[in-house]
Design an enzyme around this catalytic site. Structure first.
Site, mmCIF file in Angstrom:
data_model
loop_
_atom_site.group_PDB
_atom_site.id
_atom_site.type_symbol
_atom_site.label_atom_id
_atom_site.label_comp_id
_atom_site.label_asym_id
_atom_site.label_seq_id
_atom_site.Cartn_x
_atom_site.Cartn_y
_atom_site.Cartn_z
ATOM 1 N N TYR A 1 5.659 2.479 38.375
ATOM 2 C CA TYR A 1 7.049 2.259 38.802
ATOM 3 C C TYR A 1 7.490 0.796 38.866
ATOM 4 O O TYR A 1 8.617 0.507 39.229
ATOM 5 C CB TYR A 1 7.322 2.949 40.151
ATOM 6 C CG TYR A 1 6.369 2.570 41.280
ATOM 7 C CD1 TYR A 1 6.595 1.431 42.041
ATOM 8 C CD2 TYR A 1 5.256 3.354 41.563
ATOM 9 C CE1 TYR A 1 5.731 1.087 43.056
ATOM 10 C CE2 TYR A 1 4.380 3.014 42.584
ATOM 11 C CZ TYR A 1 4.626 1.876 43.334
ATOM 12 O OH TYR A 1 3.757 1.540 44.344
ATOM 13 N N ARG B 1 5.456 -6.518 48.589
ATOM 14 C CA ARG B 1 4.139 -5.880 48.699
ATOM 15 C C ARG B 1 3.400 -6.142 47.396
ATOM 16 O O ARG B 1 3.661 -5.495 46.393
ATOM 17 C CB ARG B 1 4.359 -4.366 48.910
ATOM 18 C CG ARG B 1 3.132 -3.624 49.390
ATOM 19 C CD ARG B 1 3.326 -2.119 49.243
ATOM 20 N NE ARG B 1 3.232 -1.730 47.847
ATOM 21 C CZ ARG B 1 3.913 -0.715 47.295
ATOM 22 N NH1 ARG B 1 4.763 -0.006 48.003
ATOM 23 N NH2 ARG B 1 3.746 -0.418 46.018
ATOM 24 N N HIS C 1 0.768 0.619 47.208
ATOM 25 C CA HIS C 1 1.127 1.110 48.537
ATOM 26 C C HIS C 1 -0.130 1.410 49.356
ATOM 27 O O HIS C 1 -0.272 1.004 50.495
ATOM 28 C CB HIS C 1 1.994 2.359 48.411
ATOM 29 C CG HIS C 1 2.164 3.076 49.708
ATOM 30 N ND1 HIS C 1 2.898 2.555 50.739
ATOM 31 C CD2 HIS C 1 1.648 4.242 50.158
ATOM 32 C CE1 HIS C 1 2.841 3.385 51.773
ATOM 33 N NE2 HIS C 1 2.084 4.410 51.447
HETATM 34 C C1 LIG Z 1 7.951 10.926 58.453
HETATM 35 C C2 LIG Z 1 7.208 10.472 57.229
HETATM 36 N N1 LIG Z 1 7.777 10.623 56.008
HETATM 37 C C3 LIG Z 1 7.116 10.219 54.898
HETATM 38 C C4 LIG Z 1 5.871 9.667 55.004
HETATM 39 C C5 LIG Z 1 5.117 9.235 53.755
HETATM 40 N N2 LIG Z 1 5.114 7.776 53.675
HETATM 41 C C6 LIG Z 1 4.069 7.071 54.136
HETATM 42 S S1 LIG Z 1 4.289 5.428 53.955
HETATM 43 C C7 LIG Z 1 5.788 5.640 53.221
HETATM 44 C C8 LIG Z 1 6.596 4.445 52.750
HETATM 45 C C9 LIG Z 1 6.946 3.499 53.836
HETATM 46 O O1 LIG Z 1 7.566 2.356 53.322
HETATM 47 P P1 LIG Z 1 7.930 1.145 54.228
HETATM 48 O O2 LIG Z 1 8.361 1.606 55.570
HETATM 49 O O3 LIG Z 1 8.894 0.282 53.479
HETATM 50 O O4 LIG Z 1 6.562 0.371 54.475
HETATM 51 P P2 LIG Z 1 5.550 -0.267 53.430
HETATM 52 O O5 LIG Z 1 4.573 0.809 53.059
HETATM 53 O O6 LIG Z 1 6.356 -0.753 52.284
HETATM 54 O O7 LIG Z 1 4.854 -1.361 54.148
HETATM 55 C C10 LIG Z 1 6.103 6.994 53.124
HETATM 56 C C11 LIG Z 1 7.342 7.511 52.533
HETATM 57 C C12 LIG Z 1 5.307 9.549 56.302
HETATM 58 N N3 LIG Z 1 4.102 9.004 56.498
HETATM 59 N N4 LIG Z 1 5.999 9.944 57.387
#
Ligand SMILES: Cc1ncc(C[n+]2csc(CCOP(=O)(O)OP(=O)(O)O)c2C)c(N)n1
Length: 394
Positions: A293, A280, A284
């Site tokens: 980080y 990425r 985020h």
């Molecule tokens: C059930 C839930 N827990 C936590 C979150 C907060 N959250 C949103 S995106 C994210 C990270 C997701 O990472 P990843 O699946 O690796 O996808 P990326 O953003 O790296 O594309 C988190 C923890 C959420 N939206 N839903």
């Protein structure tokens, strides 16, 4: 059903099977300079589709850059970029039939553009205006399009995974010639829904492609703090699902992997898992600051693996694209995006009542009551709701 008929093997000494013994190869086709690896097989691709993919790469880069700026200017409330993962998303999208269902996480708008979502539709959604297909009920970038077979994005992580298993099972029951693809990040693969979805798809042999974008981070949590095993791919094997790992920054490798996955999912009516290894490059979301980080050096190292540049070099080597074509396309999209922002941001908001109409066949009593409460709130504190949906309709 899955085949449990393999002959059991026995041993007389207590033996631990170490999951790390399973090493997943990573499919690669394109080298950094745009030439193919020795013995690499080209996926099915012609000039028109190759250029269509590249147009979506450039569009997505421009949209990401301009809309992140628009968020900083306070014009939209939120944004997330696809930057660095265009090959993972577009290589997959280009391998599909237009009627295959896409269930995305939130970072896959490049696939929606490839399907034909217009610039105006992107803008209307982000500005939650009267022409937004979702009537402003979702956060920006949580797109959905019934016409383009793109299920509306949900914010709670992982929910699309069991939904995709169920949707694909429905396609199988109806005897359709289509599959479902389900995108998620390696972070979402830590959710219970991931395990429920994969097991369900494996047991019921649903024609679904689980596509994990392993981009190294779940917000600030690096991949090495998310799992102890070798990434997400071995989990597919554990569930009895055919699995492939691919270089997610290599457009042609992702295309090849997804073409194979689609063929297998359709012909054998079974799930397939793809793990695309990527990075990425951006934050985020517009609410995040990655400098807290990870280092600039780490990001820089990954910029050298830029999937769009690598793919462009291949297009140029075919004689299908030039630097002047490139400059012209970037300029064209920049102008179009800027003009579209100006149009979308001044369009009125949908009426407040659309919060609850057309969600259910008949509006349930508790929602009508809540709507009345919201209206009262808006009337009481108009200064806090200057841009509130449909104030003029109260
Ligand atoms: C059930 C839930 N827990 C936590 C979150 C907060 N959250 C949103 S995106 C994210 C990270 C997701 O990472 P990843 O699946 O690796 O996808 P990326 O953003 O790296 O594309 C988190 C923890 C959420 N939206 N839903």
């Amino acid at each position: 059903m899955t085949d449990n008929s393999a002959q059991p093997q026995h041993c007389t000494e207590a033996t631990l099977v170490d999951g790390h013994a399973l090493v997943f190869p990573t499919l690669r086709v394109l080298q950094a300079d745009g030439s193919l690896y020795e013995q690499a097989q080209l996926p099915q691709i012609d000039k028109a589709s190759a250029l269509k993919i590249y147009h979506s790469c450039v569009f997505t880069r421009v949209l990401d850059e301009r809309m992140l700026a628009a968020q900083r200017q306070g014009r939209i409330s939120f944004y997330m970029t696809c930057t660095g993962e265009e090959a993972a998303v577009l290589g997959a999208a280009a391998a599909l039939d237009d009627a295959d269902m896409i269930m995305a996480q939130y970072r896959e708008h490049a696939a929606l553009h490839y399907r034909g979502f217009t610039l105006e539709q992107f803008m209307n959604q982000m500005f939650s205006n009267i022409n937004d297909l979702g009537k402003g009920r979702q956060m920006p970038i949580h797109y959905g399009s019934k016409a383009l077979h793109y299920m509306t994005i949900s914010s709670p992580l992982g929910t699309q995974i069991p939904q995709a298993a169920g949707y694909a099972y429905g396609q199988k029951m109806r005897g359709e010639d289509n599959v479902t693809i389900c995108f998620f990040g390696e972070g979402a693969a830590s959710e219970g829904d991931f395990h429920a979805g994969l097991n369900m798809a494996a047991v019921h042999q649903a024609p679904v492609i689980f596509f994990c974008r392993n981009n190294g981070y779940a917000i600030s949590t690096p991949a090495e703090e998310q799992y102890a095993g070798d990434g997400i791919a071995p989990r597919g094997v554990g569930y009895g699902i055919k699995t492939i790992r691919v270089d997610g920054n290599d457009m042609l490798a992702v295309l090849a992997a997804t073409q194979l996955a689609r063929q297998v999912a359709l012909e054998q009516q079974c799930p397939v898992l793809i793990e695309a290894m990527s990075y990425r490059l951006g934050a985020h979301s517009s609410s995040d600051d990655p400098s807290g980080y990870r280092s600039k050096e780490e990001e820089q190292k990954w910029r050298e693996h830029d999937p769009v540049l690598r793919y462009k070099l291949w297009l140029q080597a075919q004689g299908w694209w030039s630097e002047s074509d490139d400059e012209a396309l970037y300029q064209q999209y920049k102008q179009e995006v800027l003009a579209a922002v100006k149009v979308a941001e001044v369009l009125p908001m949908p009426e407040l009542s659309t919060l609850v109409t057309d969600v259910y066949d008949e509006v349930p009593k508790h929602l009508s009551e809540q709507l009345e409460q919201v209206k009262t709130q808006v009337q009481q504190y108009p200064e806090y709701y200057r841009a509130t949906a449909g104030k003029e309709h109260l």
